[in-house]
Scaffold this active site. Structure first.
Site, PDB file in Angstrom:
ATOM      1  N   LYS A 186       0.833  -1.208   0.000  1.00  0.00           N
ATOM      2  CA  LYS A 186       0.000   0.000   0.000  1.00  0.00           C
ATOM      3  C   LYS A 186       0.870   1.262   0.000  1.00  0.00           C
ATOM      4  O   LYS A 186       2.094   1.186   0.115  1.00  0.00           O
ATOM      5  CB  LYS A 186      -0.975  -0.036   1.181  1.00  0.00           C
ATOM      6  CG  LYS A 186      -1.915  -1.260   1.151  1.00  0.00           C
ATOM      7  CD  LYS A 186      -2.885  -1.237  -0.032  1.00  0.00           C
ATOM      8  CE  LYS A 186      -3.525  -2.587  -0.295  1.00  0.00           C
ATOM      9  NZ  LYS A 186      -4.775  -2.844   0.377  1.00  0.00           N
TER      10      LYS A 186
HETATM   11  C1  LIG Z   1      -5.782  -3.970   0.669  1.00  0.00           C
HETATM   12  C2  LIG Z   1      -7.238  -3.736   0.688  1.00  0.00           C
HETATM   13  C3  LIG Z   1      -8.053  -4.044   1.792  1.00  0.00           C
HETATM   14  C4  LIG Z   1      -7.605  -4.882   2.951  1.00  0.00           C
HETATM   15  O1  LIG Z   1      -6.468  -4.580   3.555  1.00  0.00           O
HETATM   16  P1  LIG Z   1      -5.602  -5.700   4.325  1.00  0.00           P
HETATM   17  O2  LIG Z   1      -4.697  -4.827   5.114  1.00  0.00           O
HETATM   18  O3  LIG Z   1      -4.911  -6.503   3.299  1.00  0.00           O
HETATM   19  O4  LIG Z   1      -6.516  -6.492   5.179  1.00  0.00           O
HETATM   20  C5  LIG Z   1      -9.375  -3.670   1.767  1.00  0.00           C
HETATM   21  N1  LIG Z   1      -9.910  -3.060   0.706  1.00  0.00           N
HETATM   22  C6  LIG Z   1      -9.195  -2.785  -0.406  1.00  0.00           C
HETATM   23  C7  LIG Z   1      -9.857  -2.106  -1.533  1.00  0.00           C
HETATM   24  C8  LIG Z   1      -7.841  -3.120  -0.455  1.00  0.00           C
HETATM   25  O5  LIG Z   1      -7.140  -2.870  -1.561  1.00  0.00           O
END
Ligand SMILES: *Cc1c(COP(=O)(O)O)cnc(C)c1O
Length: 381
Positions: A195
């Protein structure tokens, strides 16, 4: 970082990944501080520092740090009282966590098709999905481009629905000058390794509502009474983030402007270098949006481009370039069987068939991106 990608045998020696974190700031220093001071669990100074700092960055008053982005969504839904029998409207094209979080509370995710203009939920189609059971909408700012929030907030207000922004891919993106996450009642973020900023695993809910913030702090920590120790008036969760993760988060937050600037610079470079390539289309950018380009993404028009999306992914792999297909639309996944067919979600289905995420790390050099674009050109028939 040189362009030392070809070994003597001509085999690629360095893979360009879709995404890798950049940890060259104070991450190591702050993590070592956790260890040398013995504060490695979920108490410690980095937690409130990260919560306050990140919430402030979003333009929200309060932050509630959690273990990952998925439980951030679950916690937000729980704090808003979403329960069995309720319906929550989400885009059909998203990462599966958005839908699963709704399910974990016993509620039903109701899918809405995407719009071609932004690849996000088609705000104009939300109202027709509202029923007596609908309690909330979760817009997802896909690949870093904000949703059309005015339209969404208007429908929500008209039908008294809560809005939880899934901003897991859009830290710092802006809708009409407002940071995403601060527009709905609660904004949810992920700090997974790929991210915009990362804590390894991690997540956060941001809000400007003091009551909601307090409720989320309470629920994420076993719903323990503030005064009476080991008194749990209701069913809570352990969704706490550790001080070590928050230490990484604080160091990442110090660099977030630099990371976003790199994403924007790289997006421009990709667009310039690939502008004459037939059959590739980038995510459109609305005039009211500041995208943070979480993933540099293109749609492949097989006829125009001369080979299929999947053949392009394979061709790139052979050249040492990792890429990946778009998410599967929710209606196609076995846990959500019966929620509709490709005919009900034509835009999401088409995006999912044609879309590819290109290397998107903030660490990419200009020569890396040139290498990727040359590889794409050489694969084109
Ligand atoms: C990455 C992501 C999540 C979840 O995040 P995690 O930290 O992997 O649990 C939720 N929604 C979207 C759109 C994402 O890209």
């Amino acid at each position: 970082m040189g362009n030392g990608r070809s070994g003597q045998s001509g085999q690629p020696v360095r893979r360009i990944p879709v995404s890798e974190p950049s940890l060259s700031g104070n991450e190591e220093k702050y993590v070592l501080e956790c260890i040398s001071t013995n504060w490695i669990s979920s108490l410690g100074k980095f937690i409130p520092e990260f919560e306050g700092g990140f919430a402030g960055f979003c333009g929200s008053k309060y932050g509630v740090a959690v273990m990952n982005g998925t439980v951030a969504l679950q916690l937000a839904l729980a704090a808003l009282g979403i329960k069995e029998g309720d319906e929550v409207i989400i885009p059909d094209l998203t990462f599966v966590a958005t839908a699963n979080a709704v399910r974990y509370l016993g509620a039903k995710p109701v899918f809405v098709d995407s719009e071609p203009a932004t690849w996000n939920i088609d705000a104009g189609k939300i109202e027709s999905a509202v029923t007596k059971k609908t309690k909330a909408i979760i817009p997802v700012h896909l690949y870093g481009h904000p949703c059309d929030m005015d339209v969404i907030m208007e429908v929500a207000e008209k039908h008294s629905l809560s809005v939880i922004e899934d901003a897991a891919e859009a830290h710092g993106a802006e809708y009409k000058g407002k940071r995403v996450g601060s527009i709905g009642s609660i904004g949810c973020f992920s700090f997974y390794g790929n991210k915009i900023i990362t804590t390894g695993e991690g997540g956060m809910c941001v809000t400007s509502d003091a009551k909601l913030a307090e409720r989320m702090h309470f629920l994420k920590d076993h719903a323990m009474d503030k005064v009476r120790k080991y008194w749990h008036p209701e069913l809570g969760y352990n969704f706490r983030m550790t001080n070590i993760q928050a230490a990484v988060g604080v160091a990442q937050l110090e660099q977030i402007d630099k990371f976003i600037a790199a994403k924007i610079r790289n997006a421009k470079l990709y667009r310039t270098l690939l502008q004459n390539v037939k059959g590739l289309a980038f995510q459109p950018q609305m005039t009211w949006a500041k995208s943070v380009y979480w993933m540099h993404s293109v749609l492949v028009d097989e006829k125009e481009f001369g080979c299929s999306r999947d053949a392009l992914i394979l061709g790139l792999k052979e050249k040492g370039v990792d890429s990946r297909p778009f998410f599967c639309p929710m209606h196609q996944l076995p846990p959500y069987k019966g929620s509709g067919s490709d005919k009900d979600f034509p835009v999401a289905a088409q995006l999912s068939r044609a879309g590819i995420n290109l290397p998107s790390s903030v660490r990419l050099s200009e020569s890396d991106i040139r290498f990727v674009c040359d590889a794409i050109r050489s694969i084109q028939k």
